[in-house]
Design a protein around this motif. Structure first.
Motif: not given
Length: 142
Positions: A31-54
Motif C-alpha cells: 500500500y505504501q509503495t503504491m501510494q508513493e507511485s505516480l501510476f501503477v502498471l498492471q499487465n496480466k493477460p488471461g487473468g480472472d478479471g478481478f484484479g487485486h492490484i487494480v
C-alpha cells in the motif's frame, strides 16, 4: 523501445514473482509503495478479471497503465475508464503512450484522474456489504 527507455525522467519499479524488485513482504508495504507511485502498471493477460492490484490502486487513487481489454466486461472493468481512471496501453505504440503519460502526469490532470479512480472504487466496491452477504450465506449452510 521500452517505456523505461522512453521516459528516463520517471523511476520504474517492478514487483511480483520473477520481477527485478522482488515480492512485497507485507500488504502495508505494498500500500505504501503504491501510494508513493505516480501510476501503477498492471499487465496480466488471461487473468480472472478481478484484479487485486487494480482494486488496490483504485482504493488508493493511483491511476493505472493497463491493457483495458484484459479487464473490459470483467469485475475490475467497472473501475476502468480510459483517459479518466486509467491509460489504455493496448491501443498505443510507445511514442503516443509516452505522450499520454506525460500529459496525464500534469498535476491538474493527474489529480483529476486520481479522484476519478477512487470515486469509481467507492461507487462499486463495498467489502463490508459483501462480508455481510457472505456471513448470511454461510449461516444458511449450517
Amino acid at each position: 523501445m521500452t517505456l523505461q527507455t522512453l521516459l528516463p525522467e520517471y523511476e520504474f519499479r517492478a514487483y511480483g514473482a520473477g520481477c527485478p524488485d522482488g515480492i512485497m513482504p507485507t500488504l502495508p508495504t505494498m500500500y505504501q509503495t503504491m501510494q508513493e507511485s505516480l501510476f501503477v502498471l498492471q499487465n496480466k493477460p488471461g487473468g480472472d478479471g478481478f484484479g487485486h492490484i487494480v482494486h488496490t490502486a483504485a482504493m488508493l487513487g493511483r491511476p493505472l497503465l493497463i491493457n483495458f481489454a484484459d479487464y473490459k466486461d470483467k469485475l475490475a472493468g467497472e473501475l476502468l475508464i480510459p483517459d479518466e481512471t486509467c491509460l489504455n496501453i493496448d491501443l498505443h505504440t510507445p511514442t503516443p503512450l509516452v505522450e499520454k503519460i506525460r500529459l496525464f502526469s500534469e498535476p491538474e490532470k493527474y489529480q483529476k484522474m486520481c479522484k476519478n479512480l477512487n470515486a469509481r472504487f467507492m461507487q462499486f466496491v463495498n467489502y463490508e456489504n459483501e462480508a455481510e452477504k457472505l456471513k448470511k450465506f454461510f449461516e444458511t449452510l449450517q
